[in-house]
Design an enzyme around this catalytic site. Structure first.
Site, PDB file in Angstrom:
ATOM      1  N   HIS A 123      41.146  76.400  31.498  1.00  0.00           N
ATOM      2  CA  HIS A 123      40.005  74.945  30.880  1.00  0.00           C
ATOM      3  C   HIS A 123      40.873  73.833  30.832  1.00  0.00           C
ATOM      4  O   HIS A 123      42.056  73.785  31.301  1.00  0.00           O
ATOM      5  CB  HIS A 123      39.861  75.583  29.644  1.00  0.00           C
ATOM      6  N   ASP A 200      46.664  81.317  26.515  1.00  0.00           N
ATOM      7  CA  ASP A 200      45.869  80.186  25.842  1.00  0.00           C
ATOM      8  C   ASP A 200      44.584  81.421  25.330  1.00  0.00           C
ATOM      9  O   ASP A 200      43.794  81.660  25.791  1.00  0.00           O
ATOM     10  CB  ASP A 200      45.096  79.095  26.687  1.00  0.00           C
ATOM     11  N   GLN A 203      39.581  81.668  23.708  1.00  0.00           N
ATOM     12  CA  GLN A 203      38.544  82.741  23.991  1.00  0.00           C
ATOM     13  C   GLN A 203      38.620  83.899  23.401  1.00  0.00           C
ATOM     14  O   GLN A 203      38.013  85.213  22.067  1.00  0.00           O
ATOM     15  CB  GLN A 203      37.945  82.731  24.857  1.00  0.00           C
ATOM     16  N   LYS A 226      36.461  78.313  16.494  1.00  0.00           N
ATOM     17  CA  LYS A 226      35.661  79.069  17.508  1.00  0.00           C
ATOM     18  C   LYS A 226      35.444  80.914  16.965  1.00  0.00           C
ATOM     19  O   LYS A 226      35.117  82.052  17.488  1.00  0.00           O
ATOM     20  CB  LYS A 226      35.909  79.359  19.185  1.00  0.00           C
ATOM     21  N   CYS A 365      34.128  72.356  31.166  1.00  0.00           N
ATOM     22  CA  CYS A 365      35.835  71.717  31.373  1.00  0.00           C
ATOM     23  C   CYS A 365      37.067  72.729  32.025  1.00  0.00           C
ATOM     24  O   CYS A 365      37.568  72.998  32.117  1.00  0.00           O
ATOM     25  CB  CYS A 365      36.725  71.736  30.163  1.00  0.00           C
TER      26      CYS A 365
END
Ligand code: 7TS
Length: 410
Positions: A123, A200, A203, A226, A365
Site C-alpha cells: 500500500h 503493516d 489488513q 478497519k 493505493c
C-alpha cells in the site's frame, strides 16, 4: 466453533439498510469495516459521562478519562500480545504510524547507501514515507518481486538481503491480493542480515490473531476503523527499547519532561509519541472494538473469512470472462480482486451498487502492484464476519449479470 454471522449482524444497525431499494451487501471491508453498537455506545457513553482532557488536571473527570484511555491501551496491547502497554502508541491510523516510524526511526538511523526492502504489493502508506526518508538520507528502496502465484518470491528476497539492508517493511496481509505474507520468516531473515522488521497490520489485525512477539517483528501498525473501531484511532506497536531510542515525531504538550525557551527534554513512552490532545473517545472505542473482536474470537473470524473466500472463488471461477488475482490456500484472507474482461472496474462497481452491493474499484493505493499485474485497476470484494454465504451467492449472480449486460456492447 463457526461463528453465527446472522446473529452478529444484529450488532450493526447499518447492515439493515437498503441501498437503491436493495438490502445492503457490504463487501468493502478492506477499505473500512462497519461499527457495532457496542463500539458506538462506548463512545457515546464516554462523551455523555466521562469526557475531560487526559493526563492533565487532578479533577475526577480527568482522572476517569485518563483511566479509560490507558485501559484502552492495555486492551490493544493484549489484542496484539504486546509485552507491555506503554509500547503501544495511539496514532490516527496506519498511515500515521508508518510515517512515525519513517521519520523518527528512519531519518535518524539511515544513511546514504543503506537499503530499505519493501515489495511490489505494498500500500502507498508503506512506500511513500520511505521516499521521504530516501530523499533526505540517500537510502535506497528495493522491492521483492511476486511469484506467479502472487506470493512473495522468497528467493528474490534473499537475493536482495545484504549487509546494506537496514529495514524490511512488508504488509502482514496485502490489501489487494489478500495474501498473508510469511512475516515470521521474513523477520528472522531480516534480523540475520542486521535489519529491523516492520509489519503493516492494517489488513491483518482485523482478521488474523496477531502476536507481535511470536511474529518477531520490531514494529507493527494498525488502523482501528478497519477492525470495527472508529475512524481517527490506530496504533503503532514497537519494541520498547527501539521506541525509547527514537526522537519524537511531533512536539508539543504532554510529550515533554522539561521545556525551557531554547531546549526541551522528552517524556518516556508512550507519551513521548503522543503530543497534544489525542483522539480520546476514539481510542477508548478502539479498546471496545478489540474486546468485541476477542469476544467473537479471532480464529473464528479468520475461519469465516476463509470459508467465504473459498466459496466465492469456487463460484467465480465458473464464470467465463472473469480475471481473478491472488493465491489460493490457507495464506489467503477475505479479499478478492477481479476484473470482468473488457469492462472498467468503476462500471462494475457502479452496476453492483445498483443492486445494493458495495465493493471498491480502482488501484487500491497500490499503483506499483497494478503495474506488476499489468492492469490499470481492479474491482475488489472484501469480507468480514458479518457477511454470509447468501450474500456471496447474490454477489456472484450480479457479477454474472453485469458481465452479460456489458457483453452486448462488446
Ligand atoms: N496499509 C494497508 C495494507 C492498507 O490496506 C491500508 C488502507 C493502509 C495501510 C492505510 O490505512 P489508513 O487507515 O491509514 O488509511 N487500505 C485501504 C484499502 O485497501 N482501501 O481503502 C483503504
Amino acid at each position: 466453533m463457526p461463528l453465527d454471522s446472522l446473529r452478529l449482524r444484529q450488532d450493526f444497525p447499518i447492515l439493515a439498510r437498503q441501498i437503491n431499494g436493495k438490502p445492503l451487501i457490504y463487501f468493502d471491508n478492506a477499505a473500512s469495516s462497519q461499527k457495532p453498537k457496542q463500539v458506538v455506545e462506548t463512545m457515546l457513553h464516554y462523551y455523555y459521562h466521562s469526557h475531560a482532557n487526559v493526563h492533565r488536571g487532578a479533577h475526577t473527570l480527568s482522572v476517569e478519562a485518563t483511566d479509560l484511555y490507558e485501559a484502552a491501551r492495555g486492551k490493544l496491547a493484549r489484542f496484539i500480545n504486546a509485552p507491555e502497554a506503554e509500547s503501544v502508541i495511539f496514532t490516527r491510523n496506519t498511515t500515521e504510524a508508518m510515517n512515525l516510524i519513517a521519520y523518527s526511526w528512519g531519518m535518524e538511523n539511515l544513511k546514504a547507501g543503506d537499503e530499505i526492502i519493501i515489495d511490489y504489493a505494498e500500500h502507498h502508506a508503506n512506500i511513500v514515507p520511505w521516499h521521504f526518508v530516501a530523499a533526505k538520507t540517500g537510502a535506497v528502496i528495493k522491492a521483492i518481486k511476486l511469484g506467479r502465484d502472487f506470493r512473495l518470491d522468497m528467493t528474490d528476497f534473499e537475493a536482495l538481503l545484504s549487509k546494506r539492508t537496514r529495514v524490511v517493511s512488508v504488509a502482514h496481509m496485502s490489501n489487494v491480493l489478500g495474501v498473508i505474507h510469511p512475516i515470521k520468516s521474513l523477520a528472522q531473515k531480516a534480523h540475520d542480515a542486521g535489519a529491523i522488521m516492520i509489519a503493516d497490520g492494517a489488513q491483518a489485525a482485523p482478521h488474523v490473531k496477531v502476536d507481535v512477539q511470536d511474529l518477531g517483528v520490531d514494529f507493527y501498525t494498525l488502523s482501528g476503523h478497519k477492525m470495527c473501531g472508529p475512524t481517527g484511532a490506530g496504533a503503532l506497536w514497537g519494541k520498547a527499547e527501539l521506541l525509547r531510542g527514537m526522537p519524537p515525531f511531533l512536539g508539543g504538550g504532554e510529550m515533554i519532561r522539561k521545556v525551557a525557551i531554547d531546549t526541551s527534554s522528552y517524556a518516556d513512552i508512550p507519551n513521548r509519541f503522543e503530543a497534544g490532545t489525542p483522539n480520546i473517545a476514539e481510542a477508548i472505542a478502539l479498546g471496545a472494538a478489540a474486546d468485541y473482536l476477542e469476544s467473537i474470537g479471532m480464529d473464528a473470524i479468520f475461519e469465516h473469512d476463509q470459508e467465504l473466500t473459498r466459496y466465492a472463488l469456487e463460484r467465480l471461477k465458473t464464470l467465463e470472462g472473469l480475471e481473478l488475482y491472488g493465491p489460493e490456500g490457507d495464506d489467503r484472507g477475505g479479499i478478492i480482486p477481479f476484473n470482468i474482461k473488457g469492462v472498467h472496474p468503476h462500471d462494475v462497481a457502479t452496476a453492483l451498487d445498483q443492486e445494493g452491493i458495495a465493493i471498491r474499484a480502482g488501484h487500491h493505493c497500490a499503483q506499483p502492484l497494478m503495474k506488476h499485474l499489468g492492469v490499470q485497476s481492479t474491482a475488489r470484494a472484501s469480507f468480514y464476519f458479518y457477511n454470509s454465504f447468501a450474500e456471496v451467492d447474490k454477489f456472484v449472480e450480479v457479477v454474472a449479470k453485469t458481465r452479460d449486460f456489458f457483453a452486448q456492447f462488446a
